[in-house]
Structures are given as structure tokens and as C-alpha cells.
Design an enzyme around this catalytic site. Structure first.
Site, PDB file in Angstrom:
ATOM      1  N   ARG A  37       0.832  -1.210   0.000  1.00 45.96           N
ATOM      2  CA  ARG A  37       0.000   0.000   0.000  1.00 45.96           C
ATOM      3  C   ARG A  37       0.868   1.264   0.000  1.00 45.96           C
ATOM      4  O   ARG A  37       0.354   2.367   0.112  1.00 45.96           O
ATOM      5  CB  ARG A  37      -0.930   0.028   1.220  1.00 45.96           C
ATOM      6  N   HIS A  67       8.590  -6.072  -6.929  1.00 49.85           N
ATOM      7  CA  HIS A  67       7.306  -5.482  -7.353  1.00 49.85           C
ATOM      8  C   HIS A  67       7.093  -4.172  -6.599  1.00 49.85           C
ATOM      9  O   HIS A  67       7.178  -4.130  -5.369  1.00 49.85           O
ATOM     10  CB  HIS A  67       6.165  -6.465  -7.060  1.00 49.85           C
ATOM     11  N   TYR A  70       1.329  -1.107  -5.003  1.00 49.99           N
ATOM     12  CA  TYR A  70       0.145  -0.865  -5.851  1.00 49.99           C
ATOM     13  C   TYR A  70      -0.238   0.603  -5.901  1.00 49.99           C
ATOM     14  O   TYR A  70      -0.872   1.057  -6.843  1.00 49.99           O
ATOM     15  CB  TYR A  70      -1.073  -1.622  -5.287  1.00 49.99           C
ATOM     16  N   HIS A 107       2.918  -1.514 -11.993  1.00 46.47           N
ATOM     17  CA  HIS A 107       1.672  -1.317 -12.727  1.00 46.47           C
ATOM     18  C   HIS A 107       1.763   0.077 -13.336  1.00 46.47           C
ATOM     19  O   HIS A 107       1.978   1.042 -12.592  1.00 46.47           O
ATOM     20  CB  HIS A 107       0.473  -1.390 -11.781  1.00 46.47           C
ATOM     21  N   GLU A 142       3.850  -4.003 -16.286  1.00 41.92           N
ATOM     22  CA  GLU A 142       2.986  -5.181 -16.191  1.00 41.92           C
ATOM     23  C   GLU A 142       1.761  -5.011 -17.075  1.00 41.92           C
ATOM     24  O   GLU A 142       1.165  -3.933 -17.134  1.00 41.92           O
ATOM     25  CB  GLU A 142       2.572  -5.416 -14.729  1.00 41.92           C
ATOM     26  N   ASP A 176       1.149 -10.858 -17.216  1.00 43.97           N
ATOM     27  CA  ASP A 176       0.376 -11.525 -16.166  1.00 43.97           C
ATOM     28  C   ASP A 176      -0.757 -12.294 -16.846  1.00 43.97           C
ATOM     29  O   ASP A 176      -1.611 -11.694 -17.510  1.00 43.97           O
ATOM     30  CB  ASP A 176      -0.169 -10.464 -15.192  1.00 43.97           C
ATOM     31  N   HIS A 179      -4.255 -11.224 -15.846  1.00 45.77           N
ATOM     32  CA  HIS A 179      -4.588  -9.891 -16.361  1.00 45.77           C
ATOM     33  C   HIS A 179      -4.882  -9.910 -17.864  1.00 45.77           C
ATOM     34  O   HIS A 179      -5.860  -9.306 -18.308  1.00 45.77           O
ATOM     35  CB  HIS A 179      -3.444  -8.906 -16.089  1.00 45.77           C
ATOM     36  N   HIS A 211       3.865 -13.507 -14.891  1.00 45.89           N
ATOM     37  CA  HIS A 211       3.110 -13.784 -13.672  1.00 45.89           C
ATOM     38  C   HIS A 211       2.129 -14.882 -14.029  1.00 45.89           C
ATOM     39  O   HIS A 211       1.239 -14.654 -14.856  1.00 45.89           O
ATOM     40  CB  HIS A 211       2.338 -12.540 -13.214  1.00 45.89           C
ATOM     41  N   ASP A 224      -9.436  -8.718 -12.676  1.00 48.34           N
ATOM     42  CA  ASP A 224      -8.187  -8.869 -11.931  1.00 48.34           C
ATOM     43  C   ASP A 224      -8.361  -9.473 -10.532  1.00 48.34           C
ATOM     44  O   ASP A 224      -8.095  -8.812  -9.529  1.00 48.34           O
ATOM     45  CB  ASP A 224      -7.432  -7.531 -11.841  1.00 48.34           C
ATOM     46  N   HIS A 226      -6.993 -13.022  -8.860  1.00 46.38           N
ATOM     47  CA  HIS A 226      -6.200 -14.224  -9.149  1.00 46.38           C
ATOM     48  C   HIS A 226      -6.815 -15.465  -8.505  1.00 46.38           C
ATOM     49  O   HIS A 226      -7.376 -15.378  -7.421  1.00 46.38           O
ATOM     50  CB  HIS A 226      -4.777 -14.057  -8.614  1.00 46.38           C
ATOM     51  N   GLU A 256       1.483 -15.668  -8.293  1.00 46.06           N
ATOM     52  CA  GLU A 256       0.857 -14.667  -7.407  1.00 46.06           C
ATOM     53  C   GLU A 256      -0.538 -15.164  -7.064  1.00 46.06           C
ATOM     54  O   GLU A 256      -1.508 -14.411  -7.082  1.00 46.06           O
ATOM     55  CB  GLU A 256       0.732 -13.319  -8.112  1.00 46.06           C
TER      56      GLU A 256
END
Ligand code: FE
Ligand code: FE
Ligand code: ZN
Length: 277
Positions: A37, A67, A70, A107, A142, A176, A179, A211, A224, A226, A256
């Protein structure tokens, strides 16, 4: 041999992640550079980073994948959010030099109604301000599912970003599977065509990581979420074709999926077993 790892918690440091990867049969891993976050990153322990570099050599790891959080949105309409993205990525890339020569994925962002063209412009602007000729890390865009106003919902948008970056040789793409399927690329029924389209629009030489996730939602849902390997709308047969595809099979794959370590271990075994020769 399939090069595969899973997303691991970075809370116990670099060497701990390397050991955890080996314990689940992996020869790479992904980790968040900081809390997903956002927020401040813990200080790097150079000895711990160096210990991982040596451990990776001993255990024949392939490149690991960091990574970004987000919350990083370089194409926000808010100046302070763009500033946070800039500072965070710059700091992350400096920290990545403690484990040189690896991969960093982010992203591309959400344009929040400004339009994808403006989104692409702001993303390339940030990359042009941050990337350096000296850096040893390759920065990956990504592929996104296209929920909300996400940029990177199709291969063309990724191409536009890559075209706008001056140090474009420092850039690549992470595909991904959840995605792209949610975005409307039919990797279940038309994998060869999707791979060809990626090659035509972006270039397969840009593809640096995958991914590998199943999807909780149907094709083209732009959702989105997973799912565990073989338990979603993509399914195990399609996963087998993906990890066995001649143009994809030697790339590093990263799970993931919603799992703890034992679940990841099982999926790694499963995918290794179903890769055809
Ligand atoms: Fe991601
Ligand atoms: Fe992903
Ligand atoms: Zn996702």
C-alpha cells in the site's frame, strides 16, 4: 527446466527469501520493495543483500523480480500522487543496486479519466526522469486487466510507453496471465495468436517475466482477481501450454496465486510436472 518462483514476504530480509524459495522448490522469487500500500521502506542491510547474491549463485537462481507498491500511480491527476510515484520508484531503483542485475515490475498506473494518451505521457515522463544509464536493473511494465482506467490494458499502450522512454533498453514487459485473459487476450483457445500479437506489437525480446496466475473471473471481465493454478477460468490445460510454449518456456515464471508456502510448493511441483518437452 522450468524457472519458477512465487511471491514471498520480504519482512525477514533478502537471504531469508532466497532460502524460502529453495524450500518450496523454486529458483527465483518475487517480493514487494515495501508495503504494497506504499509507505516508507525499511533500510537495506548491505550484508544481507550480498548474502542473497551469493546464495543465488550457489543455488543457480535466475533473475528475481521486485514489485513496486500498488499505490504507485505515475499518471494520477494529483500532483502529490505523481510525486510519491516518482520518489518511490527512484528510491526502489537505488535500493535494487544492492542486488544488481535483476528485474523491477510496476503497474503502469490509472489515468483516472484524463485519457490513456495523457496517462502514457505522464508515465513516460516519470521514467525519463528516473532511469539512468548506470542502473543494472531492468524495469518492467505489467500487462493490466483494464479495470477502471488502468493504462496497459492492451499491448499497444505498453508499446507507446516503451516508445516514449529514452533509455528504452532499460525497459521490458511482465505478462500476467490472469490480467491478459481478463483484458480479452484469449490465451486459453488462441495462445499462439496472442504470442504472435505480442511479438508484432511489443516484441518478444521485451518479454522478461511471466506472472502465472489463474483467474477467478471469465474471459474479458476486466476484473483482476487471481485464482489458484487449475482452479480458475484459465485452467490447467492452458497453463500447461503456457509453460511449455517454445517462446515462453525459458522465461522466469512467478506465482501470485492465493496461497501460503505449502500451496506455492504444490503449484511449483504441478507446473514443473506438466511442462512438456
Ligand atoms: Fe502486479
Ligand atoms: Fe501480476
Ligand atoms: Zn493482478
Amino acid at each position: 527446466m522450468l524457472n519458477i518462483g512465487a511471491h514471498l514476504s520480504s519482512s525477514r530480509g533478502f537471504l531469508a527469501m532466497g532460502k524460502e524459495a529453495v524450500s518450496i522448490g523454486a529458483n527465483t522469487f518475487q517480493f514487494f520493495t515495501r508495503n504494497p500500500r506504499g509507505s516508507k521502506a525499511k533500510a537495506i542491510d548491505p550484508a544481507d543483500a550480498q548474502a542473497l547474491v551469493e546464495y543465488m549463485k550457489e543455488h543457480e537462481f535466475v533473475k528475481i523480480l521486485a514489485h513496486a507498491p500498488y499505490t504507485l500511480n505515475p499518471c494520477s491527476a494529483k500532483e502529490e500522487t505523481r510525486e510519491f510515484a516518482h520518489l518511490t520508484m527512484k528510491d526502489d531503483l537505488e535500493r535494487m543496486e544492492y542486488v544488481p542485475g535483476n528485474l523491477y515490475n510496476f503497474h503502469p498506473g490509472s489515468h483516472v479519466g484524463q485519457g490513456s494518451e495523457e496517462g502514457v505521457r505522464l508515465i513516460t515522463k516519470m521514467l525519463n526522469e528516473i532511469l539512468t544509464e548506470e542502473q543494472t536493473t531492468t524495469v518492467l511494465l505489467e500487462t493490466m486487466s483494464g479495470k477502471g482506467t488502468e493504462v496497459g490494458r492492451n499491448f499497444e499502450e505498453l508499446r507507446s510507453i516503451l516508445d516514449g522512454v529514452e533509455l528504452t533498453h532499460k525497459m521490458g514487459v511482465c505478462l500476467d496471465t490472469c490480467h491478459v485473459y481478463d483484458a480479452g487476450y484469449d490465451i486459453v483457445n488462441h495462445l499462439d495468436e496472442v504470442v504472435e500479437e505480442f511479438d508484432r506489437v511489443v516484441g518478444l525480446d521485451r518479454l522478461k517475466a511471466i506472472h502465472i496466475n489463474d483467474s477467478k473471473n471469465p474471459f474479458e471481465s476486466h476484473k483482476d482477481r487471481h485464482e489458484k493454478i487449475g482452479e480458475g477460468s484459465i485452467g490447467l490445460e492452458a497453463m500447461t501450454r503456457i509453460v511449455s510454449h517454445p517462446k515462453l518456456r525459458s522465461l522466469p515464471f512467478f506465482l501470485e496465486t492465493p496461497n501460503e508456502l505449502p500451496g506455492y510448493k504444490k503449484e511449483i511441483e504441478l507446473l514443473r510436472a506438466c511442462q512438456t518437452q
